[in-house]
Design a protein around this motif. Structure first.
Motif, PDB file in Angstrom:
ATOM      1  N   ALA A  19       0.822  -1.208   0.000  1.00  0.00           N
ATOM      2  CA  ALA A  19       0.000   0.000   0.000  1.00  0.00           C
ATOM      3  C   ALA A  19       0.860   1.265   0.000  1.00  0.00           C
ATOM      4  O   ALA A  19       0.517   2.267  -0.632  1.00  0.00           O
ATOM      5  CB  ALA A  19      -0.921  -0.009   1.207  1.00  0.00           C
ATOM      6  N   GLY A  20       1.969   1.181   0.709  1.00  0.00           N
ATOM      7  CA  GLY A  20       2.809   2.388   0.835  1.00  0.00           C
ATOM      8  C   GLY A  20       3.876   2.509  -0.235  1.00  0.00           C
ATOM      9  O   GLY A  20       4.639   3.475  -0.256  1.00  0.00           O
ATOM     10  N   ALA A  21       3.962   1.498  -1.106  1.00  0.00           N
ATOM     11  CA  ALA A  21       5.038   1.501  -2.104  1.00  0.00           C
ATOM     12  C   ALA A  21       4.812   2.575  -3.155  1.00  0.00           C
ATOM     13  O   ALA A  21       3.669   2.934  -3.449  1.00  0.00           O
ATOM     14  CB  ALA A  21       5.098   0.135  -2.780  1.00  0.00           C
ATOM     15  N   PRO A  22       5.896   3.159  -3.707  1.00  0.00           N
ATOM     16  CA  PRO A  22       5.741   4.177  -4.759  1.00  0.00           C
ATOM     17  C   PRO A  22       4.968   3.610  -5.964  1.00  0.00           C
ATOM     18  O   PRO A  22       5.092   2.417  -6.270  1.00  0.00           O
ATOM     19  CB  PRO A  22       7.189   4.475  -5.165  1.00  0.00           C
ATOM     20  CG  PRO A  22       8.039   3.930  -4.101  1.00  0.00           C
ATOM     21  CD  PRO A  22       7.293   2.860  -3.421  1.00  0.00           C
TER      22      PRO A  22
ATOM     23  N   ASP B 185      12.907 -10.149  -3.783  1.00  0.00           N
ATOM     24  CA  ASP B 185      11.467 -10.090  -3.478  1.00  0.00           C
ATOM     25  C   ASP B 185      11.172  -8.964  -2.479  1.00  0.00           C
ATOM     26  O   ASP B 185      10.187  -8.230  -2.618  1.00  0.00           O
ATOM     27  CB  ASP B 185      10.985 -11.420  -2.887  1.00  0.00           C
ATOM     28  CG  ASP B 185      11.016 -12.552  -3.911  1.00  0.00           C
ATOM     29  OD1 ASP B 185      10.990 -12.264  -5.119  1.00  0.00           O
ATOM     30  OD2 ASP B 185      11.073 -13.727  -3.483  1.00  0.00           O
ATOM     31  N   ALA B 186      12.050  -8.870  -1.467  1.00  0.00           N
ATOM     32  CA  ALA B 186      11.859  -7.827  -0.445  1.00  0.00           C
ATOM     33  C   ALA B 186      11.975  -6.435  -1.074  1.00  0.00           C
ATOM     34  O   ALA B 186      11.203  -5.520  -0.747  1.00  0.00           O
ATOM     35  CB  ALA B 186      12.894  -7.997   0.667  1.00  0.00           C
ATOM     36  N   LEU B 187      12.935  -6.300  -1.991  1.00  0.00           N
ATOM     37  CA  LEU B 187      13.127  -5.023  -2.675  1.00  0.00           C
ATOM     38  C   LEU B 187      11.891  -4.664  -3.510  1.00  0.00           C
ATOM     39  O   LEU B 187      11.419  -3.517  -3.483  1.00  0.00           O
ATOM     40  CB  LEU B 187      14.378  -5.108  -3.572  1.00  0.00           C
ATOM     41  CG  LEU B 187      14.758  -3.870  -4.368  1.00  0.00           C
ATOM     42  CD1 LEU B 187      15.095  -2.701  -3.444  1.00  0.00           C
ATOM     43  CD2 LEU B 187      15.951  -4.147  -5.283  1.00  0.00           C
ATOM     44  N   ALA B 188      11.366  -5.653  -4.222  1.00  0.00           N
ATOM     45  CA  ALA B 188      10.167  -5.424  -5.044  1.00  0.00           C
ATOM     46  C   ALA B 188       8.973  -5.042  -4.166  1.00  0.00           C
ATOM     47  O   ALA B 188       8.202  -4.138  -4.496  1.00  0.00           O
ATOM     48  CB  ALA B 188       9.848  -6.674  -5.853  1.00  0.00           C
ATOM     49  N   LEU B 189       8.864  -5.711  -3.026  1.00  0.00           N
ATOM     50  CA  LEU B 189       7.773  -5.431  -2.090  1.00  0.00           C
ATOM     51  C   LEU B 189       7.862  -4.008  -1.534  1.00  0.00           C
ATOM     52  O   LEU B 189       6.856  -3.339  -1.297  1.00  0.00           O
ATOM     53  CB  LEU B 189       7.850  -6.451  -0.939  1.00  0.00           C
ATOM     54  CG  LEU B 189       6.673  -6.576   0.002  1.00  0.00           C
ATOM     55  CD1 LEU B 189       5.421  -6.997  -0.763  1.00  0.00           C
ATOM     56  CD2 LEU B 189       6.970  -7.620   1.081  1.00  0.00           C
ATOM     57  N   ALA B 190       9.104  -3.555  -1.385  1.00  0.00           N
ATOM     58  CA  ALA B 190       9.326  -2.218  -0.836  1.00  0.00           C
ATOM     59  C   ALA B 190       9.117  -1.123  -1.877  1.00  0.00           C
ATOM     60  O   ALA B 190       9.201   0.063  -1.568  1.00  0.00           O
ATOM     61  CB  ALA B 190      10.740  -2.137  -0.270  1.00  0.00           C
ATOM     62  N   GLY B 191       8.899  -1.520  -3.128  1.00  0.00           N
ATOM     63  CA  GLY B 191       8.685  -0.519  -4.178  1.00  0.00           C
ATOM     64  C   GLY B 191       9.914  -0.253  -5.017  1.00  0.00           C
ATOM     65  O   GLY B 191       9.992   0.757  -5.718  1.00  0.00           O
ATOM     66  N   GLY B 192      10.855  -1.184  -4.974  1.00  0.00           N
ATOM     67  CA  GLY B 192      12.072  -1.010  -5.772  1.00  0.00           C
ATOM     68  C   GLY B 192      12.055  -1.891  -7.008  1.00  0.00           C
ATOM     69  O   GLY B 192      11.318  -2.871  -7.079  1.00  0.00           O
TER      70      GLY B 192
ATOM     71  N   VAL C 147      18.824   4.263  -6.011  1.00  0.00           N
ATOM     72  CA  VAL C 147      19.211   3.960  -4.626  1.00  0.00           C
ATOM     73  C   VAL C 147      20.069   2.695  -4.615  1.00  0.00           C
ATOM     74  O   VAL C 147      19.750   1.717  -5.294  1.00  0.00           O
ATOM     75  CB  VAL C 147      17.960   3.714  -3.731  1.00  0.00           C
ATOM     76  CG1 VAL C 147      18.377   3.453  -2.280  1.00  0.00           C
ATOM     77  CG2 VAL C 147      16.998   4.881  -3.817  1.00  0.00           C
ATOM     78  N   VAL C 148      21.157   2.749  -3.839  1.00  0.00           N
ATOM     79  CA  VAL C 148      21.985   1.547  -3.653  1.00  0.00           C
ATOM     80  C   VAL C 148      21.926   1.177  -2.171  1.00  0.00           C
ATOM     81  O   VAL C 148      22.313   1.980  -1.322  1.00  0.00           O
ATOM     82  CB  VAL C 148      23.455   1.793  -4.062  1.00  0.00           C
ATOM     83  CG1 VAL C 148      24.294   0.539  -3.799  1.00  0.00           C
ATOM     84  CG2 VAL C 148      23.553   2.188  -5.517  1.00  0.00           C
TER      85      VAL C 148
ATOM     86  N   LEU D 255      13.176   4.279  -0.362  1.00  0.00           N
ATOM     87  CA  LEU D 255      12.681   4.318  -1.741  1.00  0.00           C
ATOM     88  C   LEU D 255      11.609   5.407  -1.907  1.00  0.00           C
ATOM     89  O   LEU D 255      11.545   6.080  -2.935  1.00  0.00           O
ATOM     90  CB  LEU D 255      12.127   2.949  -2.149  1.00  0.00           C
ATOM     91  CG  LEU D 255      13.186   1.860  -2.337  1.00  0.00           C
ATOM     92  CD1 LEU D 255      12.546   0.482  -2.495  1.00  0.00           C
ATOM     93  CD2 LEU D 255      14.070   2.151  -3.546  1.00  0.00           C
ATOM     94  N   LYS D 256      10.782   5.534  -0.869  1.00  0.00           N
ATOM     95  CA  LYS D 256       9.738   6.586  -0.917  1.00  0.00           C
ATOM     96  C   LYS D 256      10.391   7.968  -1.021  1.00  0.00           C
ATOM     97  O   LYS D 256       9.976   8.813  -1.798  1.00  0.00           O
ATOM     98  CB  LYS D 256       8.889   6.507   0.358  1.00  0.00           C
ATOM     99  CG  LYS D 256       7.580   5.755   0.147  1.00  0.00           C
ATOM    100  CD  LYS D 256       6.736   5.851   1.388  1.00  0.00           C
ATOM    101  CE  LYS D 256       6.380   4.465   1.880  1.00  0.00           C
ATOM    102  NZ  LYS D 256       5.838   4.448   3.219  1.00  0.00           N
ATOM    103  N   ALA D 257      11.423   8.148  -0.194  1.00  0.00           N
ATOM    104  CA  ALA D 257      12.109   9.442  -0.196  1.00  0.00           C
ATOM    105  C   ALA D 257      12.791   9.729  -1.535  1.00  0.00           C
ATOM    106  O   ALA D 257      12.884  10.880  -1.957  1.00  0.00           O
ATOM    107  CB  ALA D 257      13.150   9.454   0.934  1.00  0.00           C
ATOM    108  N   ALA D 258      13.252   8.660  -2.183  1.00  0.00           N
ATOM    109  CA  ALA D 258      13.990   8.833  -3.437  1.00  0.00           C
ATOM    110  C   ALA D 258      13.078   8.939  -4.656  1.00  0.00           C
ATOM    111  O   ALA D 258      13.535   9.213  -5.752  1.00  0.00           O
ATOM    112  CB  ALA D 258      14.939   7.661  -3.634  1.00  0.00           C
TER     113      ALA D 258
END
Lengths: 279, 334
Positions: A158-161, A187-194, A218-219, A275-278
């Protein structure tokens, strides 16, 4: 007399079943030896910390490592300690059909049930929790953790970009070892919106030129349990590769950051913030 | 008079074998007294038997095999630096063990169903087989070519291993390839696999023993050896084949454990000189005792929670063996 034998057989079967049930109950209350740090993390998340009687020689959790006996690892199990601890279960991580034959044999002799956790992807974590719950008679606790993880997944989604942010996960201070696709970290990165810019599958090594060409926004420099010097080396390596010109480098040094367990969700949540900030 | 001489000779051999067995038995007894639970002292019969079967005997078997193989390799290759891994046994076994874990290998019918032990043993034997076939010229085996072929096979196995690891890299934080590169007395091996290795190793050592006197002649030039009635090439084939079987048997249950096969024959030479008959007996016992003690040290180190982790026995043998070998080298140069 002839007519009574089916009744006798039924009675015998009932007694046998009762015996089996009793044995299962006794085993369910037994201790657990965890030869995998991920298994230890999952047990703790399920509220089974008190049932852990031994941990792996490579246990990253300080409190567990200090307070519990270390019983070796996958190839070198200290059976003398295991025998003394009298666990009912032994958690092992790996491929199910690749459990060393001697481990299965020795577990059989000692009355220990080996529980093999195969965790390659994020979804495998739920399956592993369910398996632990089924084996140890704690299905309710397992369901609760699975539901909690589902909530965290939903919150992250829900919160992902809206548009995935290009990102990369580096896990060595040389800056060249990165996470590719088909892994729980991806998978975790994708879930986080990356969106992982690394095209390869698994855990891959790239050279600096290739790294620079990927141009992520982002790295994530994930150095589990690393000290400040190691982080500095990693940052310097990424700067030399030209990655810091356009990308934000986010160091993550939690000891369990690279563990395929519930900690993968903590990693995803940390990633999501950046990721949100970026975006 | 002749019979008396034979009896005296037999008595001398019996004494040497007795002393060697006593040496190993003393080490094995000490090793059953200590454990990773932190205690050292008299233990119950059950604990002693458990330690003996799980730790001490497998360690002794590995040590004995490597040391005996070291004696044979050093004699046949006429190289004091020859060790059991020179002809590719360990790199072959390491590569095969790694292959065993890979999903595409597991999916191959029949082959995928073999155990890791079977893979390691086949890997070791295949690598040595390639070396021996390469080094063969007109039915004869050339020691220098064998060493060079061994270097090449080791390099190829190592390169393929690294290539596979680059493709199928383990998750960060796991033991990964390190567990394959440093040997240990594995306790997750099935009992029948240990028995198989034991049968192979003991059978090979016993089969090598009758050739020990001819190994003395093999160290001479071919003409000199032939003048003594020794069929040099046959002895070379037999000795290298048997030594490779011992090495494969050991490496299949332990991975590569360094320095035992190199150092034990040299230590044994201090006591019994260069006679390979005596050398084989003493070096075998020394190897068995040394690895059993190194394995005990590993368990005692694990007991000390300040270290809190396993130190593989391969690390211990290298840490102890390397300086020891340096001392031998320096003393021999004086």
């Amino acid at each position: 007399m002839r007519q009574s034998w089916p009744i006798s057989l039924l009675l015998f079967a009932a007694v046998l079943c009762a015996g089996c049930h009793d044995r299962r109950s006794a085993v369910a209350a037994g201790g657990i030896v965890s030869l995998t740090p991920a298994g230890t993390d999952l047990l703790m998340a399920m509220g089974l910390t008190s049932r852990i009687v031994g941990v792996s020689a490579y246990e990253p959790n300080d409190a567990m490592r200090r307070s519990l006996p270390k019983v070796g690892d996958y190839l070198r199990v200290d059976w003398e300690r295991v025998t003394a601890l009298r666990p009912a279960y032994m958690l092992v991580q790996g491929k199910r059909d690749r459990l060393p034959a001697g481990m299965r044999e020795k577990c059989g002799e000692l009355g220990i049930t080996p529980v093999v956790l195969q965790i390659d992807r994020l979804a495998d974590i739920d399956a592993a929790i369910k398996e632990i719950g089924e084996f140890t008679g704690t299905a309710d606790a397992a369901d609760a953790v699975i539901q909690d993880l589902a909530k965290r997944r939903a919150a992250l989604s829900a919160g992902a970009p809206a548009t995935p942010v290009s990102a990369m996960v580096v896990f060595s201070d040389s800056g060249t070892q990165v996470v590719g696709g088909n892994t729980f970290i991806d998978d975790a990165l994708a879930l986080a919106g990356g969106k992982n810019v690394v095209a390869g599958s698994g855990y891959v090594t790239l050279d600096r030129e290739k790294l620079a060409s990927l141009r992520p926004k982002v790295v994530f420099l994930v150095l589990a349990g690393a000290d400040a010097d190691s982080v500095k080396r990693g940052q310097a390596a990424l700067a030399e590769a030209g990655l810091t010109k356009e990308a934000e480098v986010v160091p993550i040094t939690d000891a369990d950051a690279l563990m395929p367990a519930t900690s993968a969700y903590r990693l995803a949540e940390k990633m999501a913030t950046h990721l949100k900030a970026a975006q | 008079m002749n019979q008396l001489a034979k009896r005296l000779d037999a008595a001398r051999w019996a004494r040497l074998i007795g002393i060697a067995l006593l040496l190993w038995a003393a080490a094995a007894t000490v090793c059953t007294l200590g454990g990773s639970t932190g205690t050292f002292g008299v233990v119950t019969y059950q604990t002693a038997i458990s330690r003996l079967t799980t730790n001490v005997l497998p360690a002794s078997l590995i040590g004995a095999s490597l040391a005996a193989a070291g004696v044979a390799y050093q004699a046949v290759l006429r190289n004091p630096l020859a060790d059991p891994y020179l002809l590719g046994a360990s790199s072959g076994a390491t590569l095969a063990s790694y292959l065993w874990r890979l999903p595409f290998v597991a999916a191959i019918p029949v082959v995928g169903g073999l155990s890791s032990h079977a893979f390691a043993m086949l890997g070791a034997l295949s690598a040595v087989g390639v070396v021996l076939v390469t080094a063969r010229r007109g039915g004869r085996i050339d020691p220098v070519t064998a060493i060079l072929a061994g270097v090449i096979v080791n390099a190829i196995c190592g390169a393929v291993f690294m290539l596979l690891n680059a493709i199928f890299r383990d998750a960060p934080g796991s033991g990964g390839i390190l567990t394959f590169l440093v040997g240990d007395v594995q306790t997750s091996i099935a009992r029948r696999e240990v028995w198989l290795s034991a049968a192979l190793a003991i059978g090979s050592i016993l089969s090598l023993a009758p050739f020990a006197s001819q190994l003395n002649a093999v160290r001479l030039s071919e003409d000199e050896a032939a003048s003594l009635g020794v069929r040099v090439h046959r002895v070379r084939w037999m000795a290298l084949g048997l030594a490779s079987l011992m090495t494969a048997a050991a490496v299949a249950i332990s991975g590569p454990i360094g320095f035992v096969g190199l150092v034990c024959p040299h230590i044994a030479r201090w006591f019994v000189g260069n006679d390979n008959r005596r050398l084989l007996i003493v070096a075998t016992a020394l190897g068995a005792a040394m690895l059993a003690l190194a394995e005990l040290l590993e368990r005692l180190l694990l007991a000390d929670d300040r270290l809190g982790t396993l130190v593989p026995v391969g690390v211990i043998t290298s840490l102890v063996g390397a300086p020891f070998f340096l001392v031998i080298l320096l003393r021999s140069r004086r």
